[in-house]
Design an enzyme around this catalytic site. Structure first.
Site, PDB file in Angstrom:
ATOM      1  N   ASP A 229       0.885  -1.157   0.000  1.00 32.19           N
ATOM      2  CA  ASP A 229       0.000   0.000   0.000  1.00 32.19           C
ATOM      3  C   ASP A 229       0.930   1.216   0.000  1.00 32.19           C
ATOM      4  O   ASP A 229       2.128   1.111   0.324  1.00 32.19           O
ATOM      5  CB  ASP A 229      -0.930   0.002   1.218  1.00 32.19           C
ATOM      6  CG  ASP A 229      -2.112   0.962   1.005  1.00 32.19           C
ATOM      7  OD1 ASP A 229      -2.032   1.818   0.095  1.00 32.19           O
ATOM      8  OD2 ASP A 229      -3.096   0.869   1.746  1.00 32.19           O
TER       9      ASP A 229
HETATM   10  C1  BGC Z   1      -4.899   3.379   0.161  1.00 28.31           C
HETATM   11  C2  BGC Z   1      -4.964   2.398  -1.001  1.00 28.31           C
HETATM   12  C3  BGC Z   1      -4.757   3.124  -2.294  1.00 28.31           C
HETATM   13  C4  BGC Z   1      -3.410   3.822  -2.237  1.00 28.31           C
HETATM   14  C5  BGC Z   1      -3.082   4.599  -3.486  1.00 28.31           C
HETATM   15  C6  BGC Z   1      -3.633   4.227   0.129  1.00 28.31           C
HETATM   16  O1  BGC Z   1      -3.707   5.255   1.051  1.00 28.31           O
HETATM   17  O2  BGC Z   1      -4.956   2.677   1.383  1.00 28.31           O
HETATM   18  O3  BGC Z   1      -6.183   1.740  -1.007  1.00 28.31           O
HETATM   19  O4  BGC Z   1      -4.824   2.248  -3.364  1.00 28.31           O
HETATM   20  O5  BGC Z   1      -3.409   4.746  -1.146  1.00 28.31           O
HETATM   21  O6  BGC Z   1      -3.882   5.721  -3.577  1.00 28.31           O
END
Ligand code: BGC
Length: 763
Positions: A229
Site C-alpha cells: 500500500d
Molecule cells: C490506500 C490504497 C490506495 C493507495 C493509493 C492508500 O492510502 O490505502 O487503497 O490504493 O493509497 O492511492
C-alpha cells in the site's frame, strides 16, 4: 525475449530501480529490454488517474471517469454478474487511459460498521466478499488489465492504520479475515495483491513471509506480484525475503541502497531479488500486449445505473412504494439535490456527470415540491428549514425524505465514533413524522446507521453510496421501473453497544485485539441471540417469493452436499430473489457460529413463475480451521442445511451427517460468551510494546513528545497543519486525522522537506 532472459541481462541498478515505483503512479520500465513504465491507479469503483499533481488521497482532481457504485452498494446486489460488468467497464476505461492496473477490489471484512472505509468494502461475510471481489477481478482481467486485491490483510479500521497491530487468532484469520482473499485468489487469479499497512500479530504485512509467501503463494497458488500500500514499506530487505515485490510509491533510493548492501554482504541472495524482479517483468510483458478497444461513456453510465438499481435495499414498505403515477409528493432533504454517491479518500472519482434525485424524478415525470430541510454539508437544520419542509409536505400524498451521512462523517483515514445520522436530519424527520405525513425515507451512507424512525415511516430504502447514476437508480426503484432486489451484505445492529468488537475497535491502543475471534457480523448476532434492526441478507421486493421443498443429498465421507430448493414468485410483478444457503453444526465439541453462509444465487422470476435451483456445497461449507493440525477439518456429527432469504428467515433445516474428526481442537465457550482471548494463541499474545526510542515506525505524535522531535519536526508539522486547516475540505480533514498517527517513515509522502528532516532525526 522471455522473462528469464530479460532478468539475466538486467544490471543490479536496473533491478533495484524496478522493485520500487518510478513515481506515484508508475512502475519502472526495463530500458535494457525496451519495456516501458506502466501505469497503475486507484480504484476500486472507477478510474482515478491523476493528470495533475500526484497524491494518493483523492486531493487533486483526476481525469473524468465513470463513478460506479462503491462496493458497499454493489455487494448488496448479491449478484456476481454485476461486479463482473463493473470490473469490465473499468478495465475498458483503463485501456482508454493507458492504465495497466486498477488498485482494487478491497475485500477486507467489515469487522465493525464504524470503520470509516467500509464503503470501499463488500461485506461482513467472507464468502460474499470473496465472491464479489473475484467477479470484479474476472471482469477486469479478461481484458488484460491487472487488478490489485487489497488490503492484505486484517486491515479493518482506519485509526492508526499505518502502525496498528491486528492481534488475531489464526482460526479467525483463516475462517474470516483471509478467506475472501483466498476465494478471490483461487477463483480469479488477480495479477497483483496489495499488502496492508498494519501489522498482523506483531509483523508488518509488507515483511510478513508467512502471509505473502507461505499462505498466499504456496498454499493458495498466487502467481502474480505483491505491492505495498502507498507508504507501507518498512524494512526493504525483509520485504524482499517475505515476497513483497514492488514498493509504492517510488522511487526509493534509500531502500535500494539497503538492498544493494544486503546483496553485497551476502545477507540477501541475488536469487531472492530475482524472484521479485521476474514477477514484475512478467507482468510488464503482459501489460504491453493489451489491445485498445472502443467503449462508450454513456453506456458505462447505464452500467452504473443498472448496478445501483439492482442493489438498493428496501428495508420497509407499507404499501407506500412504488409511487403512484398521479401522486403529488414533497421531496425533503438537501441530499436529494447534493447527492452523496461516493466516499472520500483514494477512491474518489471525478465523474463525467452525476444524476441527482431531483433531476431523476423530473425525468421520470414525478410531480413534487422540494424543500432542503437541512444542510447537506453539515446535516444541520433550523426552525426555518423545518417550517419550510412542513409547508412543502402539506396536502401531499407522501413525503420522500432523503437523509444520509455528510462527507465529514465517514472517510478513508478515520473511523466513525457513533452510528447516528446528524441531529438536524433527525429533527427534520421527527417533525415530518409528527405532522402525520406519510414518509418514504431514503438513506445515503457508506455503512449502517441507526434508524430510530424505521418503524414510523411508510417505506425505507437504504441507498448506501450509489455512484454517479445513484439518483436515476433511486428513481427507477421509487417509480417501480425496477423492482428492488438488493439484500444487506451486513447486519444492521439495534445499537452500537451490540457490535461484537465495540470495546476493542479503533481505541488509542496500537494493539488491536480481535477478542471476538470468529464471531463477526451475523455469526455473532445469531450466536449471541441478539435482536438486530435488520439481519444479514435481508431486503424486500415489490413482489413476494416463497421457498419450499428443501432437499439435500450428502456425501458424508467426502463432505459434500447437493442442495435443491423450489422458489416461486407469489406476487403480481416479476422480480429477483437471492436464495441463501447456510450450514451449521447442530452440536459441536468446539465453539462455532450457529450457521454460516455456504452459497447464494440471485434468480429472476416472472409473476407466478417457479424454479427449482440447485447448489453444490463443497467441504469448506462444513469445516472449521483446526489450529492443531494446521488445516481446515470437518468434525464428525450432524449438520443442518438451511435455505432462506436472510440469516434469520430460513426454512427449517435438513440434517445431514458427516464423518470426520472426533477430536477437533479449538476453543470451547458458552454460547454468546467470547472465548478466553489469551488461550487462542499458542504462546504469549503477539503484542508490540513501545521501548520509547525514535525510529522509522514511531508515530509522529510520539516523536513530537521528545524535545529533539519537537525541534526538528515541530515547525514542519505546524506548517502542514495550517495548510490543511486553510484547505478545510474533506480530504484535508482526513489528512489531519491521519497526521499524528503516521509513522515517521511515511511522512515524506506528504512533504519532501519533511522527509529529509525525518531521516535526519531517525539517523
Ligand atoms: C490506500 C490504497 C490506495 C493507495 C493509493 C492508500 O492510502 O490505502 O487503497 O490504493 O493509497 O492511492
Amino acid at each position: 525475449m522471455d522473462v528469464q532472459e530479460i532478468v539475466s541481462r538486467m544490471s543490479l541498478d536496473e533491478k533495484l530501480r524496478l522493485i520500487a515505483g518510478k513515481d506515484y503512479w508508475h512502475m519502472e520500465g526495463v530500458e535494457s529490454a525496451g519495456l516501458p513504465p506502466v501505469m497503475l491507479t486507484d480504484g476500486p469503483h472507477g478510474l482515478r488517474k491523476q493528470a495533475e499533481a500526484a497524491d494518493h488521497l483523492g486531493i487533486n482532481k483526476s481525469v473524468p471517469s465513470t463513478c460506479f457504485p462503491p462496493a458497499c452498494l454493489m455487494a448488496s446486489s448479491w449478484d456476481e454478474s454485476v461486479a463482473e460488468s463493473v470490473g469490465e467497464a473499468i478495465a475498458e476505461e483503463c485501456i482508454g487511459e493507458g492504465v495497466s492496473i486498477v488498485l482494487g477490489p478491497g475485500v477486507n471484512i467489515k469487522r465493525s460498521p464504524l470503520c470509516g472505509r467500509n464503503f470501499e468494502y463488500y461485506s461482513e461475510d467472507p464468502l460474499l466478499a470473496g465472491k464479489m471481489g473475484a467477479a470484479f477481478i474476472r471482469g477486469a482481467e479478461k481484458l488484460g488489465i491487472g487488478t490489485s486485491l487489497k488490503h492484505f490483510a486484517a486491515n479493518n479500521q482506519e485509526k492508526a492504520r499505518m502502525i496498528s497491530n491486528s492481534v488475531v487468532d489464526e482460526r479467525a484469520l483463516r475462517e474470516i479475515y483471509l478467506r475472501p482473499f483466498e476465494i478471490a485468489v483461487k477463483e480469479a487469479e488477480p495479477a497483483t495483491v496489495m499488502c496492508s499497512y498494519n501489522m498482523i500479530n506483531g509483523v508488518y504485512s509488507a515483511e510478513n513471509r508467512w502471509l505473502l509467501t507461505d499462505v498466499l503463494r504456496k498454499e493458495w497458488g498466487f502467481g502474480g506480484f505483491v505491492m505495498t500500500d502507498w507508504g507501507a514499506m518498512t524494512d526493504r530487505v525483509k520485504a524482499v525475503k517475505a515476497g513483497l515485490d514492488l514498493e509504492m510509491p517510488g522511487p526509493a533510493p534509500h531502500n535500494a541502497e539497503e538492498v544493494r548492501k544486503a546483496i553485497e554482504n551476502g545477507t540477501l541472495a541475488m536469487e531472492e531479488l530475482d524472484e521479485c524482479v521476474s514477477r514484475l517483468v512478467s507482468f510488464i510483458l503482459r501489460a504491453v500486449k493489451v489491445q485498445q478497444r472502443p467503449y462508450s461513456i454513456p453506456l458505462h453510465h447505464e452500467t452504473a445505473r443498472k448496478a445501483a438499481a439492482s442493489s438498493l435495499v428496501l428495508l420497509e414498505n407499507h404499501s407506500a412504494l412504488p409511487l403512484s403515477a398521479d401522486g403529488k409528493y414533497a421531496v425533503i432533504g438537501s441530499l436529494a439535490e447534493h447527492i452523496r454517491y461516493q466516499g472520500a479518500g483514494s477512491s474518489k472519482i471525478n465523474p463525467h456527470k452525476v444524476d441527482n434525485i431531483l433531476s431523476a424524478l423530473d425525468e421520470a415525470g414525478v410531480s413534487y415540491e422540494y424543500a432542503p430541510g437541512y444542510s447537506s454539508a453539515t446535516g444541520e437544520s433550523s426552525s426555518e428549514l423545518i417550517e419550510e419542509a412542513l409547508k412543502a409536505a402539506e396536502g401531499k400524498d407522501a413525503v420522500i425524505l432523503v437523509l444520509g451521512l455528510p462527507d465529514s462523517y465517514e472517510s478513508e483515514g478515520f473511523d466513525r465514533t457513533h452510528m447516528n445520522l446528524p441531529e438536524g436530519e433527525l429533527e427534520a424527520a421527527s417533525a415530518l413524522i409528527a405532522s402525520g405525513a406519510k414518509v418514504i425515507a431514503l438513506v445515503m451512507a457508506g455503512a449502517p446507521v441507526l434508524l430510530p424512525f424505521r418503524k414510523e415511516v411508510s417505506a425505507l430504502l437504504f441507498c448506501y453510496l450509489g455512484g454517479e447514476a445513484a439518483g436515476s437508480a433511486v428513481a427507477d426503484v421509487l417509480t417501480g421501473r425496477v423492482n428492488p432486489s438488493g439484500k444487506l451484505a451486513e447486519t444492521f445492529p439495534v445499537s452500537e453497544n451490540d457490535i461484537p468488537c465495540r470495546e476493542c475497535f479503533a481505541t488509542s491502543e496500537r494493539n488491536v485485539e480481535y477478542r471476538e475471534s470468529i464471531f463477526v457480523g451475523y455469526r455473532y448476532y445469531d450466536w449471541a441471540g441478539k435482536e438486530v434492526a435488520y439481519p444479514f441478507g435481508y431486503g424486500l421486493s415489490y413482489t413476494t417469493f416463497s421457498l419450499s421443498g428443501l432437499a439435500v443429498s450428502a456425501d458424508s465421507v467426502h463432505h459434500t452436499a447437493e442442495v435443491s430448493v423450489r422458489v416461486r414468485n407469489t406476487g403480481k410483478r416479476s422480480g429477483s430473489e437471492v436464495v441463501q444457503i447456510y450450514t451449521g453444526m447442530t452440536s459441536s465439541r468446539i465453539m462455532r457460529p450457529l450457521r454460516e453462509l455456504a452459497a447464494f444465487r440471485k434468480i429472476h422470476l416472472d409473476a407466478g413463475e417457479e424454479q427449482v435451483i440447485t447448489f453444490s456445497l463443497g467441504e469448506r461449507c462444513f469445516s472449521y480451521y483446526d489450529t492443531e493440525t494446521g488445516k481446515f477439518e470437518v468434525e464428525s456429527g450432524e449438520y443442518m442445511i438451511y435455505a432462506g432469504v436472510s440469516s434469520r428467515d430460513l426454512l427449517s433445516g435438513v440434517p445431514v451427517v458427516m464423518e470426520g474428526t472426533d477430536s477437533p481442537s479449538g476453543a470451547v465457550t458458552e454460547r454468546g460468551v467470547f472465548p478466553d482471548f489469551e488461550k487462542l494463541f499458542s504462546g504469549p499474545l503477539p503484542l508490540i510494546r513501545d521501548d520509547g526510542s525514535i525510529n522509522a515506525n514511531t508515530p509522529l505524535s510520539q516523536a513530537l513528545e521528545s524535545e529533539r522531535g519537537r525541534r526538528v519536526l515541530g515547525p514542519l508539522v505546524s506548517a502542514l497543519e495550517q495548510a490543511l486547516e486553510a484547505q478545510g475540505d474533506d480530504s484535508a480533514r482526513m489528512m489531519l486525522s491521519m497526521l499524528y498517527d503516521m509513522p515517521l517513515r511515511a511522512v515524506w509522502m506528504f512533504s519532501p522537506q519533511a522527509g529529509d528532516a525525518v531521516r535526519a532525526l531517525i539517523e
